[in-house]
Design an enzyme around this catalytic site. Structure first.
Site, short mmCIF file in Angstrom:
data_model
loop_
_atom_site.label_atom_id
_atom_site.label_comp_id
_atom_site.label_asym_id
_atom_site.label_seq_id
_atom_site.Cartn_x
_atom_site.Cartn_y
_atom_site.Cartn_z
N GLN A 229 6.83 16.56 3.22
CA GLN A 229 6.21 15.49 2.43
C GLN A 229 4.85 15.93 1.89
O GLN A 229 4.11 16.63 2.59
CB GLN A 229 6.03 14.24 3.30
CG GLN A 229 7.33 13.58 3.72
CD GLN A 229 8.00 12.79 2.60
OE1 GLN A 229 7.43 12.60 1.53
NE2 GLN A 229 9.22 12.37 2.83
N GLU A 276 20.87 19.12 8.83
CA GLU A 276 20.11 19.68 7.71
C GLU A 276 20.85 20.91 7.20
O GLU A 276 21.29 21.74 7.98
CB GLU A 276 18.70 20.05 8.21
CG GLU A 276 17.89 20.95 7.33
CD GLU A 276 17.57 20.37 5.95
OE1 GLU A 276 17.18 19.20 5.85
OE2 GLU A 276 17.75 21.11 4.95
N ASP A 324 17.39 10.46 4.86
CA ASP A 324 16.30 10.73 3.91
C ASP A 324 16.80 11.80 2.93
O ASP A 324 16.36 12.94 2.98
CB ASP A 324 15.07 11.21 4.70
CG ASP A 324 13.88 11.49 3.79
OD1 ASP A 324 13.92 11.12 2.60
OD2 ASP A 324 12.90 12.09 4.28
N CYS A 351 13.42 8.61 -2.19
CA CYS A 351 12.40 8.89 -3.22
C CYS A 351 12.93 8.53 -4.61
O CYS A 351 12.34 8.91 -5.61
CB CYS A 351 11.94 10.34 -3.16
SG CYS A 351 13.28 11.52 -3.33
C1 LIG Z 1 13.89 14.47 1.02
S1 LIG Z 1 14.08 15.84 2.10
C2 LIG Z 1 13.77 15.06 3.65
C3 LIG Z 1 13.43 15.96 4.80
C4 LIG Z 1 12.80 15.29 6.01
N1 LIG Z 1 13.46 14.06 6.38
C5 LIG Z 1 11.32 15.07 5.77
O1 LIG Z 1 10.92 13.92 5.47
O2 LIG Z 1 10.55 16.03 5.86
C6 LIG Z 1 15.78 16.12 2.06
C7 LIG Z 1 16.28 17.23 2.94
O3 LIG Z 1 17.71 17.25 2.83
C8 LIG Z 1 18.15 18.60 2.80
N2 LIG Z 1 19.46 18.53 2.14
C9 LIG Z 1 19.74 18.42 0.82
N3 LIG Z 1 21.07 18.25 0.63
C10 LIG Z 1 21.65 18.24 1.87
C11 LIG Z 1 22.98 18.08 2.33
N4 LIG Z 1 23.98 17.88 1.50
N5 LIG Z 1 23.19 18.13 3.66
C12 LIG Z 1 22.17 18.32 4.53
N6 LIG Z 1 20.89 18.46 4.15
C13 LIG Z 1 20.63 18.42 2.83
C14 LIG Z 1 17.08 19.35 2.08
O4 LIG Z 1 17.10 20.73 2.43
C15 LIG Z 1 15.82 18.62 2.58
O5 LIG Z 1 15.32 19.24 3.75
#
Ligand SMILES: C[S@@+](CC[C@H](N)C(=O)[O-])C[C@H]1O[C@@H](n2cnc3c(N)ncnc32)[C@H](O)[C@@H]1O
Length: 397
Positions: A229, A276, A324, A351
């Site tokens: 973030q 993740e 998230d 977001c």
């Molecule tokens: C908005 S970030 C949120 C990360 C964490 N919750 C934070 O607030 O720091 C979204 C996360 O989802 C991961 N991501 C994206 N697509 C994904 C998927 N299909 N399956 C698992 N993780 C995924 C990205 O690598 C990223 O770390």
């Protein structure tokens, strides 16, 4: 042959829409006007049309809206980074509330209460602790992509960066000027922690390293290659709101990144699972659990949809699911997988209000009721907004 003159029109901006554009109507068309303020009377130029919808830019402000301010950044309008600097801060907050209200109403058929408020950012400038800089080695330009283009807007000073990253931008510019910039680097990711910063790709004096940030009781380690973030002043309130007073036996943190929510959840639940897809982020999540001396969580490195699909035979009840996802929201398979788990409570951190509303509609249809909505202004000077929604499993009568 002479070029046809571009069509211009005088319009009044009615309100700000999801996506951050101003809405106007003229000549039987719905017009989306970039960089507008609600109440502005402006002369616009139609840049392109699609059926009865036109996309326009302002060429003259005839009567500025009361909320209109002079954007302080000299790159505003050309740089693709900020699109709300023309609005005073109260108007930015109001526009974001309206964006959330509009999406929830139109897509999820949910009405936000009239008194709904967004939590403002303590810093409206110099809050951004992460940056993704673009480089043009031929022109030696360094900054962000221009609006709607892949051309690099050369930015010497960025008004939303934290001072540490502004300093790095200046150092990188000096390297670009004296030819000591790594050949082939077109894109630099940077993130600031409590002690220094991490850059990807790294080189010489700018080694890619990990940094850490202390947030409340926990210290998080991360690097420029993974998501973290960006608005450090609001991360604490975001975590507190997303987790609320949740406690219980089993919690699942989907799209867990470096474990921002996984770590505090692990202190509250007997068993926690984080999912993740980025292996490096998953590694940091494990490390962050270890440094918090928490051993009752597992991190799965997998796409959430695939992982959930494999859980279809799991019978242990799940108390709490936090998700998230990235801006695109959760895939249909993910929503189906969550509904199959039937957690008692869902906390959705988003977001993008439009994809949030799309996913909420499915969760509401799947037997959940909406218990609370909160918003955080993580990204001042832009139309982007972070929303947290709490859902409970409706009890069958
Ligand atoms: C908005 S970030 C949120 C990360 C964490 N919750 C934070 O607030 O720091 C979204 C996360 O989802 C991961 N991501 C994206 N697509 C994904 C998927 N299909 N399956 C698992 N993780 C995924 C990205 O690598 C990223 O770390």
């Amino acid at each position: 042959m002479q070029d046809e003159p571009l069509k211009t029109l005088e319009v009044e901006i009615e309100r700000i829409l999801p996506g951050g554009v101003g809405l106007a109507h003229a000549d039987g068309q719905t017009i989306f006007v970039s960089l507008a303020a609600p109440g502005d009377v402006v002369r616009i130029q139609i840049d392109r049309t699609r059926g009865k919808v036109a996309f326009a830019s302002i060429i003259e402000i005839i009567k500025p809206a009361p909320a209109r301010v002079e954007p302080p950044c000299p790159y505003f309008g050309r740089c693709g980074g900020c699109d709300f600097q023309q609005l005073d801060y109260q108007a930015q907050l109001k526009a974001k509330v309206e964006i959330i209200r509009d999406c929830l109403h139109r897509i999820a058929n949910f009405e936000l209460p009239a008194e709904f408020k967004i939590q403002p950012s303590p810093n409206q400038w110099h809050y951004r602790a992460r940056a993704n800089w673009q480089v043009d080695p031929e022109t030696r330009e360094l900054g962000y992509f221009e609006r709607g283009s892949r051309r690099v807007c050369d930015v010497a000073e960025c008004a939303v960066l934290v001072p540490e990253l502004q300093g790095t931008l200046e150092e990188l510019r000096a390297h670009l000027g004296n030819g000591s910039f790594p050949a082939g680097a077109r894109n630099i990711e940077a993130v600031a922690g409590d002690e220094g910063l991490s850059l990807a790709p790294g080189w010489a004096g700018f080694q890619t390293k990990h940094v850490s940030r202390k947030l409340g009781d926990y210290t998080y380690h991360f690097s420029a290659d993974i998501f973290f973030q960006i608005n450090q002043e609001l991360i604490g309130p975001l975590i507190a709101n997303a987790i609320g007073d949740a406690r219980g036996t089993v919690a699942i943190d989907l799209y867990c990144g470096a474990g921002l929510f996984t770590v505090p959840l692990t202190a509250r639940f007997e068993k926690v699972i984080g999912v993740e897809s980025n292996p490096l982020a998953a590694k940091f999540a494990l490390r962050n659990l270890q440094s918090a001396k928490l051993s009752n969580a597992r991190i799965h490195t997998a796409p959430v949809g695939i992982w959930l699909n494999d859980q279809s035979t799991q019978s242990a009840p799940v108390d709490f699911v936090l998700l998230d996802p990235p801006r695109a929201g959760a895939e249909t398979t993910v929503i189906k997988g969550i509904l199959a788990l039937q957690p008692r409570h869902i906390s959705y951190v988003s977001c993008d209000p439009a994809t949030l509303a799309r996913d909420l509609k499915k969760l509401l249809a799947g037997g959940y009721s909406l218990e609370a909505v909160n918003a955080f202004d993580m990204f001042p000077q832009t139309h982007h907004v972070e929303t947290v929604v709490h859902l409970g499993l409706a009890v069958a009568s």
